[in-house]
Design a protein around this motif. Structure first.
Motif, PDB file in Angstrom:
ATOM      1  N   UNK A  58       3.152  20.214  -9.220  1.00  0.00           N
ATOM      2  CA  UNK A  58       2.552  21.414  -8.622  1.00  0.00           C
ATOM      3  C   UNK A  58       1.890  21.131  -7.280  1.00  0.00           C
ATOM      4  N   UNK A  59       1.576  19.854  -6.987  1.00  0.00           N
ATOM      5  CA  UNK A  59       0.968  19.489  -5.704  1.00  0.00           C
ATOM      6  C   UNK A  59       1.986  18.964  -4.696  1.00  0.00           C
ATOM      7  N   UNK A  60       3.256  18.900  -5.111  1.00  0.00           N
ATOM      8  CA  UNK A  60       4.301  18.425  -4.207  1.00  0.00           C
ATOM      9  C   UNK A  60       4.576  16.936  -4.285  1.00  0.00           C
ATOM     10  N   UNK A  61       3.955  16.257  -5.260  1.00  0.00           N
ATOM     11  CA  UNK A  61       4.158  14.811  -5.403  1.00  0.00           C
ATOM     12  C   UNK A  61       5.368  14.515  -6.274  1.00  0.00           C
ATOM     13  N   UNK A  62       6.160  13.546  -5.853  1.00  0.00           N
ATOM     14  CA  UNK A  62       7.340  13.145  -6.622  1.00  0.00           C
ATOM     15  C   UNK A  62       6.903  12.419  -7.900  1.00  0.00           C
ATOM     16  N   UNK A  63       7.303  12.976  -9.037  1.00  0.00           N
ATOM     17  CA  UNK A  63       6.895  12.377 -10.305  1.00  0.00           C
ATOM     18  C   UNK A  63       7.693  11.119 -10.634  1.00  0.00           C
ATOM     19  N   UNK A  64       8.908  10.977 -10.068  1.00  0.00           N
ATOM     20  CA  UNK A  64       9.641   9.720 -10.281  1.00  0.00           C
ATOM     21  C   UNK A  64       8.918   8.564  -9.594  1.00  0.00           C
ATOM     22  N   UNK A  65       8.322   8.835  -8.430  1.00  0.00           N
ATOM     23  CA  UNK A  65       7.536   7.812  -7.729  1.00  0.00           C
ATOM     24  C   UNK A  65       6.267   7.494  -8.518  1.00  0.00           C
ATOM     25  N   UNK A  66       5.606   8.533  -8.997  1.00  0.00           N
ATOM     26  CA  UNK A  66       4.381   8.336  -9.788  1.00  0.00           C
ATOM     27  C   UNK A  66       4.659   7.427 -10.980  1.00  0.00           C
ATOM     28  N   UNK A  67       5.746   7.676 -11.708  1.00  0.00           N
ATOM     29  CA  UNK A  67       6.069   6.866 -12.886  1.00  0.00           C
ATOM     30  C   UNK A  67       6.330   5.411 -12.519  1.00  0.00           C
ATOM     31  N   UNK A  68       7.034   5.182 -11.404  1.00  0.00           N
ATOM     32  CA  UNK A  68       7.354   3.803 -11.030  1.00  0.00           C
ATOM     33  C   UNK A  68       6.122   3.060 -10.520  1.00  0.00           C
ATOM     34  N   UNK A  69       5.245   3.760  -9.807  1.00  0.00           N
ATOM     35  CA  UNK A  69       4.002   3.130  -9.372  1.00  0.00           C
ATOM     36  C   UNK A  69       3.131   2.786 -10.583  1.00  0.00           C
ATOM     37  N   UNK A  70       3.101   3.677 -11.563  1.00  0.00           N
ATOM     38  CA  UNK A  70       2.317   3.403 -12.776  1.00  0.00           C
ATOM     39  C   UNK A  70       2.820   2.155 -13.504  1.00  0.00           C
ATOM     40  N   UNK A  71       4.122   1.913 -13.456  1.00  0.00           N
ATOM     41  CA  UNK A  71       4.672   0.689 -14.056  1.00  0.00           C
ATOM     42  C   UNK A  71       3.997  -0.551 -13.488  1.00  0.00           C
ATOM     43  N   UNK A  72       3.730  -0.533 -12.181  1.00  0.00           N
ATOM     44  CA  UNK A  72       3.159  -1.697 -11.497  1.00  0.00           C
ATOM     45  C   UNK A  72       1.676  -1.910 -11.816  1.00  0.00           C
ATOM     46  N   UNK A  73       1.016  -0.892 -12.374  1.00  0.00           N
ATOM     47  CA  UNK A  73      -0.413  -0.976 -12.712  1.00  0.00           C
ATOM     48  C   UNK A  73      -1.252  -1.393 -11.500  1.00  0.00           C
ATOM     49  N   UNK A  74      -1.092  -0.630 -10.418  1.00  0.00           N
ATOM     50  CA  UNK A  74      -1.787  -0.922  -9.159  1.00  0.00           C
ATOM     51  C   UNK A  74      -3.235  -0.427  -9.253  1.00  0.00           C
TER      52      UNK A  74
END
Length: 505
Positions: free
Chosen positions: A51-67
């Motif tokens: 809803x904010x325009x953020x790519x959820x595929x990117x969000x999921x992959x960044x979460x994998x990295x636990x940054x």
């Protein structure tokens, strides 16, 4: 002869503690540069956009990295950035000439949007302030906007913009690479030190709970290194909590053995900055020990030629889109090892950058997403490298290369997670031809057994990934084994490895 065996030895002991690892050593960096933000994090028309325009595929992959922490909004870009352009109603935000990378900045993503995004990926924000074209006033106002609860002009403006609760951003960078001639508003070390000290003083009056990062040299090859650190820290030592280090490496000579030895240069850089910090500590009779924020590090050279041909003043063009090779991943693994071995002083580090721009994650605008070769050592070290860094006693054969002498074939870091009863060995075999057999004394870890041995290997040092084909990816068929208080690590030629052991009940 290929595939011969080279032998090394190592002793690991629970008592050989370096430090508790600050999780922020696995941080990253997002700058308003190329397709990092627009087309990377933020693409409102994308099929996965939220809803904010953020790519959820990117969000999921960044979460994998636990940054755990992400530096923002620059980088070179911050030195001429007006933060006020990026808050408030999007339709009212100005388009600006962005001078660092000579593009048009639309300001559709700014401070609040980035805070929103960072929460979605379970990360903290490390905010940089503009000490190029601006200074004390803009920095204290931004901090008040972000962190003050309310009842003042800037904090109430944040509330008007829809953010009732303060953002509580803890870590702030006092400018970026201010010694660089490429920087808008470049400073001498004395000019920078005075401005940073006074800015930091004002910021800590606004919010005494924050931490501040003083700018170190842009890289260790700067002609003023390490005099820059000594002079600027003379002013900022008591107000700052960290000094920054930046370093990138490239295999421009196409010499793999020399390229993968660059982590020795990184080690020397860290040691020199520590020595300089400790000299200023002694000079000031200070009780405070200055820690390090290695807040830009990576391989960067592949895209230089393409970037030189870009036409200026476009919007979010592809810039700094290095496609990483297998040998790049080997060096990245060793750079992580180097920082872990210095985790008593390196408390924050940011792989530069996170998406599309010299990044482990790549996207197609309007399309899919894929993992670069460097994703894997970063992923495994971030996920499993939490706990106490141990100092291994290593005996390894060595080689000489064009720029380095006595390069150990075995490069390693050790992490002990007491809570999980887990011992993790990160190990690079730098030998281009031979398997490395490592006899590891683990007698102080009685009852620990191997649960996995992850290997990143490829016969082609130049192999890389694309959205169509993943040529560089790890497997879990490592051949290491334990017997009689000994771990025999079998590291394939030119490989990055993670050997994880757990105590068996």
């Amino acid at each position: 002869m290929a595939n011969e065996i080279t032998k090394a030895k190592m002793v690991i002991d629970k008592e050989f503690k370096i430090s508790e690892i600050d999780p922020r050593i696995y941080g990253s960096f997002i700058e308003h540069l190329g397709r990092a933000v627009y087309g990377g994090l933020y693409e409102p028309g994308h099929a996965t956009a939220d809803e904010l325009g953020f790519r959820q595929d990117v969000i999921q992959m960044v979460k994998e990295l636990q940054v755990p922490i992400i530096r923002y909004p620059g980088g070179n870009m911050v030195s001429a950035y007006n933060w006020e352009d990026g808050v408030g109603p999007k339709e009212d935000r100005p388009r600006r000439l962005e001078l660092a990378w000579r593009v048009i900045e639309t300001n559709q993503v700014g401070t609040n949007e980035f805070v929103d995004w960072s929460k979605k990926v379970n990360s903290e924000v490390m905010m940089a302030v503009n000490l190029g074209t601006r200074g004390i006033d803009a920095a204290r106002n931004l901090l008040e906007y972000c962190n003050h609860p309310g009842g003042t002009y800037w904090s109430d403006l944040r509330k008007q913009h829809g953010y009732e609760a303060p953002h509580k951003i803890k870590t702030w960078c006092l400018g970026n690479e201010m010694d660089g001639p490429w920087q808008v508003g470049m400073k001498t070390p004395t000019e920078y030190g005075r401005l940073a000290a006074e800015t930091g003083k004002a910021m800590k009056l606004v919010d005494p709970t924050i931490e501040l990062v003083s700018c170190g040299s842009s890289n260790s090859a700067m002609p003023t290194f390490p005099e820059w650190e000594a002079t600027s820290l003379d002013h900022t030592y008591e107000v700052a909590d960290f000094v920054s280090l930046h370093q990138y490496y490239g295999n421009r000579d196409n010499d793999t053995a020399n390229f993968i030895a660059n982590s020795l240069d990184m080690e020397n850089f860290i040691k020199t900055v520590i020595a300089t910090c400790d000299y200023i500590k002694a000079k000031k009779r200070s009780k405070k020990t200055m820690n390090l924020s290695f807040d830009e590090w990576n391989v960067w050279f592949h895209s230089n030629e393409a970037d030189s041909k870009l036409e200026p003043w476009s919007i979010a063009p592809p810039q700094l889109e290095d496609v990483y090779t297998f040998e790049d991943a080997i060096l990245v693994g060793s750079m992580l090892n180097t920082m872990l071995r210095h985790s008593d002083r390196v408390k924050i580090a940011c792989m530069a950058q996170l998406v599309n721009v010299i990044a482990p994650i790549m996207t197609e605008t309007g399309g899919g997403i894929w993992k670069q070769s460097i994703f894997y050592p970063y992923y495994y070290t971030s996920v499993y490298g939490r706990g106490i860094a141990l100092n291994p006693v290593v005996s390894s054969p060595k080689y000489d290369s064009k720029d380095f002498t006595d390069v150990p074939y075995l490069d390693t870091s050790i992490v002990y997670n007491e809570e999980k009863e887990e011992l993790v060995i990160f190990a690079t075999n730098r030998h281009l031809e031979n398997i490395l057999h490592v006899d590891v004394d683990i007698r102080s870890f009685e009852g620990f057994k191997i649960v996995e041995h992850v290997v990143l290997e490829n016969n082609d040092p130049k192999a890389s990934n694309s959205i169509r084909e993943e040529k560089v990816k790890p497997h879990t068929n490592g051949q290491s084994y334990t017997e009689d208080g000994l771990l025999v690590g079998i590291l394939p030629k030119l490989s990055w490895n993670m050997i994880r052991l757990k105590k068996s009940n």
